[in-house]
Design a protein around this motif. Sequence first.
Motif, mmCIF file in Angstrom:
data_model
loop_
_atom_site.group_PDB
_atom_site.id
_atom_site.type_symbol
_atom_site.label_atom_id
_atom_site.label_comp_id
_atom_site.label_asym_id
_atom_site.label_seq_id
_atom_site.Cartn_x
_atom_site.Cartn_y
_atom_site.Cartn_z
ATOM 1 N N ALA A 91 9.622 9.164 -94.432
ATOM 2 C CA ALA A 91 9.458 8.194 -93.345
ATOM 3 C C ALA A 91 9.813 8.813 -92.001
ATOM 4 C CB ALA A 91 10.330 6.969 -93.608
ATOM 5 N N GLY A 92 10.793 9.717 -92.015
ATOM 6 C CA GLY A 92 11.229 10.346 -90.777
ATOM 7 C C GLY A 92 10.284 11.411 -90.252
ATOM 8 N N ILE A 93 9.611 12.127 -91.153
ATOM 9 C CA ILE A 93 8.755 13.238 -90.704
ATOM 10 C C ILE A 93 7.282 12.838 -90.583
ATOM 11 C CG2 ILE A 93 10.319 14.931 -91.717
ATOM 12 C CD1 ILE A 93 8.340 15.326 -93.972
ATOM 13 N N LYS A 150 13.578 1.849 -92.121
ATOM 14 C CA LYS A 150 13.177 1.474 -90.777
ATOM 15 C C LYS A 150 13.816 2.401 -89.744
ATOM 16 C CE LYS A 150 13.122 -2.499 -87.618
ATOM 17 N NZ LYS A 150 13.502 -3.938 -87.445
ATOM 18 N N GLN A 151 15.098 2.703 -89.922
ATOM 19 C CA GLN A 151 15.772 3.625 -89.010
ATOM 20 C C GLN A 151 15.174 5.029 -89.094
ATOM 21 O OE1 GLN A 151 19.772 2.967 -90.525
ATOM 22 N NE2 GLN A 151 20.405 2.064 -88.575
ATOM 23 N N ALA A 152 14.901 5.475 -90.312
ATOM 24 C CA ALA A 152 14.326 6.810 -90.505
ATOM 25 C C ALA A 152 12.977 6.928 -89.808
ATOM 26 C CB ALA A 152 14.184 7.109 -91.996
ATOM 27 N N PHE A 153 12.147 5.904 -89.961
ATOM 28 C CA PHE A 153 10.821 5.927 -89.332
ATOM 29 C C PHE A 153 10.936 5.895 -87.812
ATOM 30 C CE2 PHE A 153 6.926 3.807 -87.786
ATOM 31 C CZ PHE A 153 5.977 4.700 -88.292
ATOM 32 N N ALA A 154 11.868 5.085 -87.299
ATOM 33 C CA ALA A 154 12.066 4.995 -85.852
ATOM 34 C C ALA A 154 12.503 6.339 -85.279
ATOM 35 C CB ALA A 154 13.097 3.918 -85.525
ATOM 36 N N VAL A 155 13.408 7.019 -85.959
ATOM 37 C CA VAL A 155 13.830 8.355 -85.517
ATOM 38 C C VAL A 155 12.627 9.304 -85.522
ATOM 39 C CG1 VAL A 155 15.245 10.366 -86.086
ATOM 40 C CG2 VAL A 155 16.219 8.076 -86.225
ATOM 41 N N ARG A 169 13.665 18.945 -80.353
ATOM 42 C CA ARG A 169 13.567 18.066 -81.510
ATOM 43 C C ARG A 169 14.919 17.436 -81.828
ATOM 44 N NH1 ARG A 169 14.375 17.881 -86.524
ATOM 45 N NH2 ARG A 169 15.426 19.881 -86.442
ATOM 46 N N ALA A 170 15.984 18.233 -81.725
ATOM 47 C CA ALA A 170 17.320 17.704 -81.984
ATOM 48 C C ALA A 170 17.689 16.639 -80.963
ATOM 49 C CB ALA A 170 18.349 18.834 -81.966
ATOM 50 N N GLY A 171 17.380 16.895 -79.695
ATOM 51 C CA GLY A 171 17.702 15.932 -78.653
ATOM 52 C C GLY A 171 16.965 14.621 -78.829
ATOM 53 N N ALA A 172 15.659 14.700 -79.144
ATOM 54 C CA ALA A 172 14.858 13.490 -79.338
ATOM 55 C C ALA A 172 15.338 12.709 -80.556
ATOM 56 C CB ALA A 172 13.387 13.873 -79.487
ATOM 57 N N SER A 173 15.601 13.418 -81.653
ATOM 58 C CA SER A 173 16.019 12.754 -82.887
ATOM 59 C C SER A 173 17.409 12.138 -82.762
ATOM 60 C CB SER A 173 15.995 13.749 -84.053
ATOM 61 O OG SER A 173 14.704 14.269 -84.247
ATOM 62 N N LEU A 174 18.322 12.875 -82.159
ATOM 63 C CA LEU A 174 19.676 12.350 -81.953
ATOM 64 C C LEU A 174 19.647 11.098 -81.090
ATOM 65 C CD1 LEU A 174 21.762 15.603 -81.409
ATOM 66 C CD2 LEU A 174 22.354 13.771 -82.981
#
Length: 268
Positions: A91-93, A150-155, A169-174
Motif C-alpha cells: 500500500a505504501g509503495i 490507510k496510513q501506509a497508502f497516505a504516506v 524520499r525520506a523527507g516526503a515520507s516522514l
Amino acid sequence: MDIIIGFILGVVEGLTEFAPVSSTGHMILVGHLLGFEGTVRASTFEVVIQLGSILAVVFLFWNRILNILGIGRRESHQQSIGRLSVWHIAAGIAPFFACGFFFYDFIKSQLFSTQTVVFTLIAGAVLMVIAEFFKAKSPAAVTLDQITYKQAFAVGLFQCFALAPGFSRAGASLSGGLLVGMNHKTAAEFTFIMAIPIMFAASGKDLWESWGYLTVNDIPLFATGFVTAFFVALIAIKFFLQLINRVKLIPFAIYRVLLAVVFWIFII
C-alpha cells in the motif's frame, strides 16, 4: 583518484540517503565539486552506491523483513493481528510505482536539473515545517505494528513528491507519516523499510540499462563506493533513529534551505 572519489561519494551517499536532506542534491553538488558528473560512468556509480546503502537497511531490519514476509518467528493468530505485513508495504509503495511508471520519461527528461533541485530542496523544507506544525498531538501509530493500511497508502502518496530530484524520499515520507498520525521514529522506520523494494527496483532498472558501459577498470571505483556507502549508512541509520525523536524535522528543513543557497552559488 578513483579510490578517493569512490570513498568521498560513498560517505556522502551513506550519510544522506535516509536523512530528509536529499541524497540526490548532495551527490550532484559533491560530484560537481569533484568534477565527477555528466557521464554514464558517473550516473551508474550513483546507482551502485545506492545499492550499498539499501543493503545496510536490509542488514539492520533483517528480522523485521523476515517477519513481514511471514518466514520469521512464528506468531499466534492473536499476536499477528494488526502487525505490519507485506500488504502495508504494498500500500505504501503502490502510489510511487504508479506515478513513476506513468511519468518516468517526463521526470528523466525535464526534472533532472540543478534548478529543479533548488526548488525541491526548498519545497521539501516547507512540507517538513508544515508537518511539524500540524502533526497529531497524540500519534495513533507509535510502533510499526500500529500502522494502518490507510496510513501506509497516505504516506505512499506523499512519497510521490520524491520523484522530483532533490525533494528527498525520506523527507516526503516522514512528513506524510507525521501528518497521518505516526510518531517520528515509526515514520522513519516505515520509510526505511519501504525504501528496500523501491530502491532495488529503481537501481536495478538503471543498472541493467547501463551495464554495457562498465569495464574492469571501473571495479576499484565502484567497489570502494559500494562498501563505503554500506558501512556509513549502517552508522547513519542507527544514529538517525536515535536523533529524530529529539530534534524533529525543523533543523533538517533549515539545512535544506541553506543547501539550496549553496546550490545557487556554486552550480547555477
